[in-house]
Design an enzyme around this catalytic site. Structure first.
Site, short mmCIF file in Angstrom:
data_model
loop_
_atom_site.label_atom_id
_atom_site.label_comp_id
_atom_site.label_asym_id
_atom_site.label_seq_id
_atom_site.Cartn_x
_atom_site.Cartn_y
_atom_site.Cartn_z
CB ALA A 9 -0.92 -0.01 1.21
NE ARG A 15 -2.81 4.09 -13.01
CZ ARG A 15 -2.74 2.77 -13.19
NH1 ARG A 15 -3.34 2.20 -14.20
NH2 ARG A 15 -2.05 2.03 -12.35
C1 UD1 Z 1 1.47 -4.62 -10.77
C2 UD1 Z 1 2.24 -5.79 -11.42
C3 UD1 Z 1 1.54 -6.20 -12.69
C4 UD1 Z 1 0.10 -6.57 -12.40
C5 UD1 Z 1 -0.61 -5.42 -11.68
C6 UD1 Z 1 -1.96 -5.91 -11.17
C7 UD1 Z 1 4.57 -5.42 -10.81
C8 UD1 Z 1 5.90 -5.01 -11.29
N1 UD1 Z 1 3.58 -5.38 -11.69
O1 UD1 Z 1 1.56 -3.55 -11.71
O2 UD1 Z 1 2.21 -7.33 -13.27
O3 UD1 Z 1 -0.57 -6.90 -13.60
O4 UD1 Z 1 0.13 -5.02 -10.52
O5 UD1 Z 1 -2.67 -4.85 -10.62
O6 UD1 Z 1 4.43 -5.82 -9.67
N2 UD1 Z 1 3.37 -0.54 -4.48
C9 UD1 Z 1 4.19 -0.36 -3.41
N3 UD1 Z 1 5.41 0.19 -3.59
C10 UD1 Z 1 5.86 0.57 -4.82
C11 UD1 Z 1 5.01 0.38 -5.93
C12 UD1 Z 1 3.78 -0.18 -5.72
O7 UD1 Z 1 3.81 -0.70 -2.28
O8 UD1 Z 1 6.99 1.05 -4.91
C13 UD1 Z 1 2.03 -1.11 -4.26
C14 UD1 Z 1 0.92 -0.21 -4.72
O9 UD1 Z 1 0.49 0.62 -3.66
C15 UD1 Z 1 -0.16 -1.20 -5.13
C16 UD1 Z 1 0.63 -2.42 -5.57
O10 UD1 Z 1 1.92 -2.28 -5.03
O11 UD1 Z 1 -0.99 -1.58 -4.04
C17 UD1 Z 1 0.72 -2.53 -7.08
O12 UD1 Z 1 1.36 -1.38 -7.58
P1 UD1 Z 1 0.97 -0.71 -8.96
O13 UD1 Z 1 1.80 0.47 -9.17
O14 UD1 Z 1 -0.50 -0.57 -9.05
O15 UD1 Z 1 1.51 -1.86 -9.93
P2 UD1 Z 1 1.10 -2.03 -11.41
O16 UD1 Z 1 1.98 -1.18 -12.23
O17 UD1 Z 1 -0.35 -1.92 -11.57
MG MG Z 2 -2.08 -1.34 -10.11
#
Ligand code: UD1
Ligand code: MG
Length: 429
Positions: A9, A15
């Site tokens: 989280a 977005r």
């Molecule tokens: C991620 C997946 C993707 C998948 C998608 C599904 C990776 C690299 N990619 O992409 O394959 O199809 O989710 O929704 O994992 N978060 C952190 N720290 C960070 C970045 C993100 O805690 O540095 C958390 C976000 O808050 C979120 C989750 O990880 O709850 C997913 O992050 P998000 O940026 O939505 O990943 P996607 O690019 O959608």
């Molecule tokens: Mg996502």
């Protein structure tokens, strides 16, 4: 409960176009992250939430709901990305389920399926017509080969319709082994948790795909997604009540927060709103009424009534345009147009139309006590603090500004005058 859960989280949720962190946006009265933690706690006694953006606010909000959750702050500057998020977390158990904080519709019963597969890694897969925005999952027969993020995908890979839903179960030390081996050599310069899959696969470990439903596993990334998730959650809440014997007239027009309780053969008509903390027992809530953090027992309310926090209605009838706030009504009838605030009203009392408890003097709120079998005529103002004892009759139009003893009549009116022949003089002469 031999499992640990990590909930991601830390992301910004760009977005959502909001100053509020994404995971604090609410559906059915609760922040999205609340649902993820609630379901996780059904499966594990070791739940860790990874935070970064507005970490303090998110943690404080969650601490108002749960008291035994671990929070860690991601080293986002040095280790950005979903892989960076789970680095350096010590879990109690070897099996670790990784969830996203922005997937409020996933239920524990669905997550249990991850633990039924005996393999090194289980990852959630959705078949989608439009896979844009997701990591594509390259599958060879029964085994996952790798996950390619959209930004790193070739044209051929982009055409793949199986996507990564973003929930994984890591067993047999997979995280400890492979997290230190992740690199950020990709289009986003991030550490991808998804790269663990390919590394483990290359070493001969087994990665099983678990096909999950798009409806429940779709992440919320925008306010449009949020409203879709809300609709699904609402349908779920109402279906559960209907299966338990509650009658809904046009359920799609009603709104019910996730913690509302409805018992017995209650009836909820169209347009009704039931907000957090409300309890409806054997009652009939008529069209377009709003109940907020109130208890309604063996009563009927509305149409178009509002019962506000701290109220309790028992064997009571509340009609149209009646507002009740922080009041206890037992065996009371208030058929129309009244405001009853900070009041206690007892059995057999009838509240006439236009009755108002004047509970606020601009500085403080005061209480009104009304006993049994009191008949309150229309357009009565009751200036609190005041006590009206049992068996009292209050004439229409009275301003009650003193306590009234049992058995009395109360009347405060200026005498009415009539002037004969006035009409024709005034309008015609
Ligand atoms: C991620 C997946 C993707 C998948 C998608 C599904 C990776 C690299 N990619 O992409 O394959 O199809 O989710 O929704 O994992 N978060 C952190 N720290 C960070 C970045 C993100 O805690 O540095 C958390 C976000 O808050 C979120 C989750 O990880 O709850 C997913 O992050 P998000 O940026 O939505 O990943 P996607 O690019 O959608
Ligand atoms: Mg996502």
């Amino acid at each position: 409960m031999n499992n640990s859960v990590i909930i991601l989280a830390a992301g910004k949720g760009t977005r959502m176009k909001s100053t509020l962190p994404k995971v604090l946006h609410k559906i059915s009265g609760f922040p999205m992250l609340y649902f993820a933690i609630k379901e996780a706690k059904k499966l594990s006694n070791d739940v860790t939430v990874v935070l970064y953006h507005q970490a303090e606010l998110v943690q404080k909000t969650m601490e108002s709901y749960f008291d035994d959750v671990n929070y860690v702050i991601q080293d986002h500057a040095n280790y950005p990305g979903t892989g960076g998020a789970v680095m350096n977390i010590t879990t109690k158990h070897d099996k670790v389920l990784v969830l996203n904080g922005d997937m409020p519709l996933v239920e524990a019963s669905e997550l249990e399926k991850f633990f039924e597969l005996d393999t090194d890694i289980v990852m959630s897969v959705i078949k989608m017509d439009d896979s844009s925005g997701y990591g594509r999952v390259v599958i060879d027969g029964e085994s996952v080969e790798k996950i390619v993020e959209e930004k790193d995908a070739s044209e051929q890979e982009k055409a793949i319709k199986t996507v990564n839903a973003g929930i994984y179960l890591f067993a047999n030390g997979m995280m400890d082994t492979y997290l230190p081996k992740l690199s950020n050599d990709n289009a986003q310069d991030e550490y991808y948790l998804t790269d663990v899959i390919e590394l483990a696969k290359n070493d001969g470990f087994k990665i099983a795909p678990l096909y999950v439903s798009e409806e429940n596993f779709k992440g919320v990334n925008s306010k449009y997604d949020l409203s879709n998730a809300e609709e699904i959650m609402q349908r779920r809440i109402k279906k559960n009540f209907m299966m338990a014997g509650v009658i809904f007239r046009l359920p799609d027009t009603t709104y019910i927060d996730a913690d509302v309780e409805i018992e017995g053969e209650s009836i909820i008509e169209n347009g009704v709103t039931l907000l957090c903390g409300s309890k409806i027992i054997e009652s009939h809530i008529k069209a377009n009424s709003v109940i907020e953090d109130a208890e309604i027992i063996s009563s009927d309310v509305g149409p178009m009534a509002r019962v506000r926090p701290g109220s309790k209605l028992m064997d009571t009838h509340i009609g149209n345009y009646v507002e009740v706030k922080k009041s206890i009504l037992k065996g009371v009838k208030a058929g129309h147009l009244a405001y009853l605030g900070d009041a206690e009203i007892d059995v057999g009392t009838n509240i006439g139309a236009g009755t108002i408890t004047c509970n606020y003097d601009g500085k403080n709120k005061y209480k009104t006590k009304i006993g049994k079998n009191v008949f309150i005529g229309s357009d009565t103002q009751i200036v609190a603090p005041v006590t009206i004892e049992d068996n009292v009759l209050i004439a229409a139009g009275t301003t009650v500004s003193k306590n009234i003893k049992s058995g009395a009549l109360a009347i405060s009116r200026t005498d009415m005058k009539t002037v004969d022949g006035f009409f024709s003089k005034f309008f015609k002469d």
